[in-house]
Design a protein around this motif. Sequence first.
Motif, PDB file in Angstrom:
ATOM      1  N   MET A 111       0.830  -1.305   0.071  1.00 58.67           N
ATOM      2  CA  MET A 111      -0.115   0.021  -0.055  1.00 58.67           C
ATOM      3  C   MET A 111       0.860   1.159  -0.075  1.00 58.67           C
ATOM      4  O   MET A 111       0.555   2.250  -0.511  1.00 58.67           O
ATOM      5  N   GLY A 112       1.997   1.351   0.755  1.00 53.57           N
ATOM      6  CA  GLY A 112       2.881   2.389   0.689  1.00 53.57           C
ATOM      7  C   GLY A 112       3.376   2.796  -0.408  1.00 53.57           C
ATOM      8  O   GLY A 112       3.414   3.862  -1.001  1.00 53.57           O
ATOM      9  N   GLU A 113       3.861   1.609  -1.203  1.00 52.13           N
ATOM     10  CA  GLU A 113       4.249   1.943  -2.655  1.00 52.13           C
ATOM     11  C   GLU A 113       3.383   2.551  -3.614  1.00 52.13           C
ATOM     12  O   GLU A 113       3.680   3.470  -4.554  1.00 52.13           O
ATOM     13  N   LEU A 114       2.130   2.107  -3.338  1.00 50.49           N
ATOM     14  CA  LEU A 114       0.848   2.552  -4.149  1.00 50.49           C
ATOM     15  C   LEU A 114       0.699   4.087  -4.097  1.00 50.49           C
ATOM     16  O   LEU A 114       0.537   4.807  -5.146  1.00 50.49           O
ATOM     17  N   LEU A 115       0.587   4.518  -2.809  1.00 50.25           N
ATOM     18  CA  LEU A 115       0.288   5.861  -2.301  1.00 50.25           C
ATOM     19  C   LEU A 115       1.296   6.663  -2.550  1.00 50.25           C
ATOM     20  O   LEU A 115       1.328   7.968  -2.647  1.00 50.25           O
ATOM     21  N   ARG A 116       2.769   6.157  -2.718  1.00 54.35           N
ATOM     22  CA  ARG A 116       3.929   7.105  -3.095  1.00 54.35           C
ATOM     23  C   ARG A 116       3.888   7.552  -4.669  1.00 54.35           C
ATOM     24  O   ARG A 116       4.327   8.431  -5.141  1.00 54.35           O
ATOM     25  N   ASN A 117       2.929   6.828  -5.386  1.00 57.35           N
ATOM     26  CA  ASN A 117       2.933   7.201  -6.731  1.00 57.35           C
ATOM     27  C   ASN A 117       1.809   8.375  -6.774  1.00 57.35           C
ATOM     28  O   ASN A 117       0.742   8.366  -6.425  1.00 57.35           O
ATOM     29  N   ARG A 118       2.150   9.765  -7.456  1.00 55.11           N
ATOM     30  CA  ARG A 118       1.709  10.823  -7.320  1.00 55.11           C
ATOM     31  C   ARG A 118       0.247  10.708  -8.198  1.00 55.11           C
ATOM     32  O   ARG A 118      -0.608  11.205  -7.757  1.00 55.11           O
ATOM     33  N   PHE A 119       0.489   9.918  -9.204  1.00 56.06           N
ATOM     34  CA  PHE A 119      -0.793   9.830 -10.099  1.00 56.06           C
ATOM     35  C   PHE A 119      -2.224   9.064  -9.172  1.00 56.06           C
ATOM     36  O   PHE A 119      -3.284   9.699  -9.074  1.00 56.06           O
ATOM     37  N   VAL A 120      -1.562   7.966  -8.482  1.00 56.16           N
ATOM     38  CA  VAL A 120      -2.578   7.246  -7.614  1.00 56.16           C
ATOM     39  C   VAL A 120      -3.449   8.355  -6.558  1.00 56.16           C
ATOM     40  O   VAL A 120      -4.498   8.506  -6.342  1.00 56.16           O
ATOM     41  N   ARG A 121      -2.474   9.186  -5.962  1.00 56.97           N
ATOM     42  CA  ARG A 121      -2.850  10.066  -4.770  1.00 56.97           C
ATOM     43  C   ARG A 121      -3.846  11.005  -5.503  1.00 56.97           C
ATOM     44  O   ARG A 121      -4.949  11.382  -4.931  1.00 56.97           O
ATOM     45  N   MET A 122      -3.475  11.541  -6.523  1.00 55.59           N
ATOM     46  CA  MET A 122      -4.314  12.737  -7.021  1.00 55.59           C
ATOM     47  C   MET A 122      -5.677  12.051  -7.680  1.00 55.59           C
ATOM     48  O   MET A 122      -6.533  12.747  -7.515  1.00 55.59           O
ATOM     49  N   VAL A 123      -5.520  10.730  -8.241  1.00 54.05           N
ATOM     50  CA  VAL A 123      -7.039  10.080  -8.636  1.00 54.05           C
ATOM     51  C   VAL A 123      -7.717  10.123  -7.533  1.00 54.05           C
ATOM     52  O   VAL A 123      -9.000  10.199  -7.759  1.00 54.05           O
ATOM     53  N   PHE A 124      -7.184   9.633  -6.488  1.00 51.71           N
ATOM     54  CA  PHE A 124      -8.148   9.101  -5.479  1.00 51.71           C
ATOM     55  C   PHE A 124      -8.680  10.480  -4.619  1.00 51.71           C
ATOM     56  O   PHE A 124      -9.848  10.280  -4.112  1.00 51.71           O
ATOM     57  N   VAL A 125      -7.879  11.504  -4.580  1.00 53.35           N
ATOM     58  CA  VAL A 125      -8.330  12.847  -4.087  1.00 53.35           C
ATOM     59  C   VAL A 125      -9.660  13.060  -5.058  1.00 53.35           C
ATOM     60  O   VAL A 125     -10.639  13.699  -4.636  1.00 53.35           O
ATOM     61  N   SER A 126      -9.132  13.077  -6.389  1.00 53.62           N
ATOM     62  CA  SER A 126     -10.323  13.471  -7.429  1.00 53.62           C
ATOM     63  C   SER A 126     -11.518  12.524  -7.212  1.00 53.62           C
ATOM     64  O   SER A 126     -12.715  13.241  -7.316  1.00 53.62           O
ATOM     65  N   ALA A 127     -11.466  11.605  -6.795  1.00 56.59           N
ATOM     66  CA  ALA A 127     -12.657  10.569  -6.896  1.00 56.59           C
ATOM     67  C   ALA A 127     -13.284  10.749  -5.547  1.00 56.59           C
ATOM     68  O   ALA A 127     -14.920  11.025  -5.602  1.00 56.59           O
ATOM     69  N   LEU A 128     -12.759  11.416  -4.402  1.00 54.79           N
ATOM     70  CA  LEU A 128     -13.407  11.655  -3.209  1.00 54.79           C
ATOM     71  C   LEU A 128     -14.185  13.105  -3.477  1.00 54.79           C
ATOM     72  O   LEU A 128     -15.376  13.002  -3.123  1.00 54.79           O
ATOM     73  N   PHE A 129     -13.795  14.042  -4.194  1.00 56.18           N
ATOM     74  CA  PHE A 129     -14.386  15.231  -4.556  1.00 56.18           C
ATOM     75  C   PHE A 129     -15.663  14.998  -5.302  1.00 56.18           C
ATOM     76  O   PHE A 129     -16.803  15.266  -5.192  1.00 56.18           O
ATOM     77  N   LEU A 130     -15.447  14.039  -6.476  1.00 57.31           N
ATOM     78  CA  LEU A 130     -16.547  13.645  -7.407  1.00 57.31           C
ATOM     79  C   LEU A 130     -17.590  12.948  -6.737  1.00 57.31           C
ATOM     80  O   LEU A 130     -18.804  13.232  -6.871  1.00 57.31           O
ATOM     81  N   GLN A 131     -17.471  12.004  -5.693  1.00 55.65           N
ATOM     82  CA  GLN A 131     -18.392  11.199  -4.872  1.00 55.65           C
ATOM     83  C   GLN A 131     -19.083  12.388  -4.120  1.00 55.65           C
ATOM     84  O   GLN A 131     -20.439  12.194  -4.131  1.00 55.65           O
ATOM     85  N   VAL A 132     -18.547  13.228  -3.503  1.00 55.78           N
ATOM     86  CA  VAL A 132     -19.148  14.386  -2.663  1.00 55.78           C
ATOM     87  C   VAL A 132     -20.182  14.855  -3.625  1.00 55.78           C
ATOM     88  O   VAL A 132     -21.292  15.048  -3.351  1.00 55.78           O
ATOM     89  N   GLY A 133     -19.559  15.415  -4.979  1.00 52.25           N
ATOM     90  CA  GLY A 133     -20.395  16.101  -5.690  1.00 52.25           C
ATOM     91  C   GLY A 133     -21.608  15.392  -6.259  1.00 52.25           C
ATOM     92  O   GLY A 133     -22.667  15.862  -6.401  1.00 52.25           O
ATOM     93  N   ILE A 134     -21.520  14.126  -6.642  1.00 49.41           N
ATOM     94  CA  ILE A 134     -22.211  13.395  -7.016  1.00 49.41           C
ATOM     95  C   ILE A 134     -23.308  12.872  -6.081  1.00 49.41           C
ATOM     96  O   ILE A 134     -24.793  13.114  -6.459  1.00 49.41           O
ATOM     97  N   TRP A 135     -23.184  12.553  -4.942  1.00 50.11           N
ATOM     98  CA  TRP A 135     -24.332  12.251  -3.942  1.00 50.11           C
ATOM     99  C   TRP A 135     -24.933  13.595  -3.405  1.00 50.11           C
ATOM    100  O   TRP A 135     -26.176  13.452  -3.295  1.00 50.11           O
ATOM    101  N   VAL A 136     -24.178  14.641  -3.336  1.00 48.21           N
ATOM    102  CA  VAL A 136     -24.820  15.859  -3.014  1.00 48.21           C
ATOM    103  C   VAL A 136     -25.977  16.262  -4.128  1.00 48.21           C
ATOM    104  O   VAL A 136     -27.090  16.350  -3.799  1.00 48.21           O
ATOM    105  N   ARG A 137     -25.764  16.073  -5.401  1.00 50.99           N
ATOM    106  CA  ARG A 137     -26.577  16.373  -6.284  1.00 50.99           C
ATOM    107  C   ARG A 137     -27.455  15.351  -6.499  1.00 50.99           C
ATOM    108  O   ARG A 137     -28.708  15.763  -6.858  1.00 50.99           O
ATOM    109  N   ASN A 138     -27.244  14.071  -6.366  1.00 50.48           N
ATOM    110  CA  ASN A 138     -28.371  12.986  -6.686  1.00 50.48           C
ATOM    111  C   ASN A 138     -29.421  13.167  -5.664  1.00 50.48           C
ATOM    112  O   ASN A 138     -30.612  13.351  -5.827  1.00 50.48           O
ATOM    113  N   PHE A 139     -29.023  13.434  -4.348  1.00 51.82           N
ATOM    114  CA  PHE A 139     -30.038  13.355  -3.357  1.00 51.82           C
ATOM    115  C   PHE A 139     -30.757  14.920  -3.044  1.00 51.82           C
ATOM    116  O   PHE A 139     -31.883  14.942  -2.816  1.00 51.82           O
ATOM    117  N   ALA A 140     -30.023  15.836  -3.602  1.00 50.32           N
ATOM    118  CA  ALA A 140     -30.476  17.377  -3.551  1.00 50.32           C
ATOM    119  C   ALA A 140     -31.675  17.288  -4.617  1.00 50.32           C
ATOM    120  O   ALA A 140     -32.855  17.848  -4.397  1.00 50.32           O
TER     121      ALA A 140
END
Length: 405
Positions: free
Chosen positions: A1-30
């Motif tokens: 897991m440490g090797e995976l998270l040291r990859n800059r691409f992986v870190r940023m894609v996961f951060v992007s996924a977190l923001f997208l999920q917040v946006g999608i769920w707020v949009r869907n339920f609102a």
Amino acid sequence: MGELLRNRFVRMVFVSALFLQVGIWVRNFAVLLFVTEKTNGDPFAVSMISVAEFLPIFIFSFIGGTFADRWQPKKTMVWCDLLSAVSIFGVIGALVFGSWQSVFFATLISSILSQFSQPSGMKLFKMHLEERLIQQAMAVYQTIFAIFMILGPVVGTFAYERFGIDDSILITGLAFLFSAASLSFIPQDQAIEKKEKLSNIFQEMKSGVRYVLSKKELRLLGLGFLAAGLGVGFIQPMNIFLVTDRLGLPKENLQWLVMVNGIGMITGGAFSMALSKSASPQKMLFTGMLANAIGLAVIGASTSLWLTLAAELVSGFFMPSIQIGINTMILQSTEAKFIGRVNGILSPLFTGSMVVTMSVAGALKEWFSITAVFELAALFFIIGLCFVFPMLKTGVPENAKSEGK
């Protein structure tokens, strides 16, 4: 897991996924709560929300996948997030002038753009990760989705009840902007050789179909996808009747089944992350489908709340194995230049078959029983296993190896 998270691409894609999920769920339920409130719970208006969400998958999935293979994936994802944010802010303007129906537009445009963005994301995993890290990355990715299966409805409902539709839509737009900003930090796209591009988009679409049909692993995966979609479609709208008819409980008890299933998905995602280094995606997919077939059979036959909850927990626990197995196998079995088209062909198989059985599930329940519907869903998962089983001993094709360094 440490090797995976040291990859800059992986870190940023996961951060992007977190923001997208917040946006999608707020949009869907609102949007859901707003439309329900505006129309006094009109079933047609509420059903149109699902139409706006799922219809683009049929129309744009293959088209979006084809263009994802032509365009640079990072740039595609950033622009899709930015355009989604622009469309969201446009909806706020329409709401100010009294056009509440514009909220359907927010869901529709975001869903269309996701058909271009999602296959580009899959392509980035292929380009930036070594083969041995892909399955582990998919496990973390699916765990994020599993977490929001529980937190998403809570976050979305809170945003609407606390801030109202205008601010909820604003939160969605900002979440898409933050997602785009996160993606801007991943490594630059590799230049796409023009000689690899066909001049005609329809020729590329046909070559994508030929590619899927020419590869045994993808053909079998598609058939398994189809069977699983048919099974999921039967149970998707029927859980409420499971509570009221089979268990004889008030409909409010459905929340416990959903909560236990979500807890199972989160713990199963964490377990899959630990297992992803040692288990092949074929074994994970087979185990997940088998466990869900057994779980659905037990859920349909059970008249005990505790037995039903236990079966829901098991089904949820092994659901990430199915999702991780499928995504990893698509990435491992497909050359990078075909990722978008393969994804665009296989995704509608699942969604389309799911919608077909969703449309007849209610009638089957009336003709037979809720038990029969769940046992039939379990049977389709068993049929899907028949297509997955021949793949258990297959390895990663040499010409589909990851390009990640």
